[in-house]
Design a protein around this motif. Sequence first.
Motif, short mmCIF file in Angstrom:
data_model
loop_
_atom_site.label_atom_id
_atom_site.label_comp_id
_atom_site.label_asym_id
_atom_site.label_seq_id
_atom_site.Cartn_x
_atom_site.Cartn_y
_atom_site.Cartn_z
N PHE A 253 28.32 25.84 -27.00
CA PHE A 253 28.12 27.25 -26.71
C PHE A 253 28.28 28.01 -28.01
N ALA A 254 27.16 28.49 -28.58
CA ALA A 254 27.19 29.26 -29.83
C ALA A 254 26.79 30.68 -29.50
N ALA A 255 27.76 31.59 -29.50
CA ALA A 255 27.49 32.96 -29.08
C ALA A 255 28.73 33.82 -29.29
N ASP A 294 31.94 30.49 -32.43
CA ASP A 294 32.11 31.92 -32.20
C ASP A 294 31.19 32.70 -33.13
N CYS A 295 30.18 33.34 -32.55
CA CYS A 295 29.22 34.13 -33.33
C CYS A 295 29.42 35.62 -33.11
N SER A 296 30.63 36.01 -32.77
CA SER A 296 30.93 37.42 -32.55
C SER A 296 30.68 38.23 -33.81
N ASN A 297 30.35 39.51 -33.62
CA ASN A 297 30.14 40.46 -34.71
C ASN A 297 29.01 40.05 -35.65
N GLY A 298 28.06 39.28 -35.14
CA GLY A 298 26.88 38.94 -35.91
C GLY A 298 27.08 37.99 -37.06
N VAL A 299 28.18 37.21 -37.06
CA VAL A 299 28.48 36.36 -38.22
C VAL A 299 27.49 35.21 -38.36
N PHE A 307 25.69 27.36 -37.28
CA PHE A 307 25.40 26.86 -35.94
C PHE A 307 24.46 25.66 -35.91
N MET A 308 23.67 25.43 -36.97
CA MET A 308 22.70 24.33 -36.90
C MET A 308 23.39 22.97 -36.92
N LYS A 309 24.42 22.80 -37.74
CA LYS A 309 25.11 21.51 -37.77
C LYS A 309 25.76 21.20 -36.42
N PRO A 310 26.48 22.15 -35.80
CA PRO A 310 27.01 21.85 -34.46
C PRO A 310 25.91 21.58 -33.43
N MET A 311 24.79 22.28 -33.55
CA MET A 311 23.69 22.04 -32.62
C MET A 311 23.12 20.64 -32.79
#
Length: 445
Positions: A253-255, A294-299, A307-311
């Motif tokens: 979950f990346a968001a 955690d992609c909060s605050n547009g990071v 996020f690509m490596k975790p995906m």
Amino acid sequence: MTMPPPLLTATFLLLFLLTTITTTTTSQESDPELDCTNKWIHIRRLPLQFNLDLLLNCSQYPLFDNFCNYLTNDGLGQKTHNNSHSWYRTDPFMLELIFHRRMLEYPCLTSDPNLANAIYIPYFAGIDSLKYLYGPQVNSSFLHGLDLYHYLVRMDTPSMWQKHFGHDHFLVIARSAWDFIQPLSNDPPIFGTSFLELPEFYNVTALTFEARAYPWQERAIPYPTSFHPPNLAFLESWVNRVRKSRRNALMLFAAGGGISANPNIRRSIRLECENSTSISANGTGYDKLCEFVDCSNGVCEHDPIRFMKPMLQASFCLQPPGDTPTRRSTFDGIIAGCIPVFFEELTAKKQYGWHLPEEKYEEFSVFVPKEDVVFKGLRILDVLMSIPRSEVRRMRENVIELIPRIMYRNHGSSLGLRSKKDAFDIAVEGTLQRIKSRIEELAAQ
């Protein structure tokens, strides 16, 4: 206004590209073997106030962002690192530039609008909307697009519009359609402009990130990711990496979001992911059951490495709706070969029919109704762990086959890569067919 050197370079390059519209010749003159039957497109020449001049205010919308750096490489943005050939810090709102740059390479352009099967309007509608959404004209958003309409209909070859009253015209809007449907009667105005509510544009095909279910003129096309390979070798190299990547997490979950006390799907996902640490992954074939980025605050927006490596290391990528149903993350996940898990059909199934055929969804994705998760206690982990590993491998292979269809390749790419249809090619094909069908339908009335 003083512009930073990278922007100045990009602006001059874009100015050169825009001025080539005036000298565009019929493509078949240079390639007599090219079959452009029913594929001819004419690019309307607009005053620079509708495209290039809009880029000069790239630092003037503090409530939105300073998007000057995103203009480099004709809208692809800066490279993720100096030696990168395929990866950029792409901002999805720059799709209007990316699409326009690719239109200038389209092989079936014609300088004669009478020969054209479709007419492209090179208007940066999303960028122009910023002055109404975040700028000084926020209370005048009902005016958005009227000056363009007056130019198309009254000032520049009126017969071009009158031939089909706009039914053969199309444009790209690098935002959700929901940002452009403010009722003309709203007083005081709410967030958004009235561009798609103007009767003057009802006949024009609008390619957007997210379309409404009912209007004829809108069609959703993929968000641009950060992956823009220049040739077939770089695409194949990436696909091989995706195929060989070890998937040590069941789901990702990346968001941002999910912290509200009110019941919602993101909150349910986040809680399940946090609680999964107490569940043994032994015997599942995975090191962990849920990975949270955690992609909060547009990071994460301009940093694909986050996020690509975790995906790449997850079998399933959860794609819950946010402020609106669709997500760029859907396409990031596909690029990584991560099987998407959808929670409502408007996230993708009812949006991207050209690029992700609706009848194929069961072959490359999983659907879990959000109501069952939020209100009925259904665990996403239970659904995903019940899928046989052989089926997971088959679905992943189907996802990998989608990569060329949803990426926007680099402009000026090699002939070999151009043999594979990307998101731009499929969008143009769909638009041409849509316009052809509409004009035939009108002629039969």
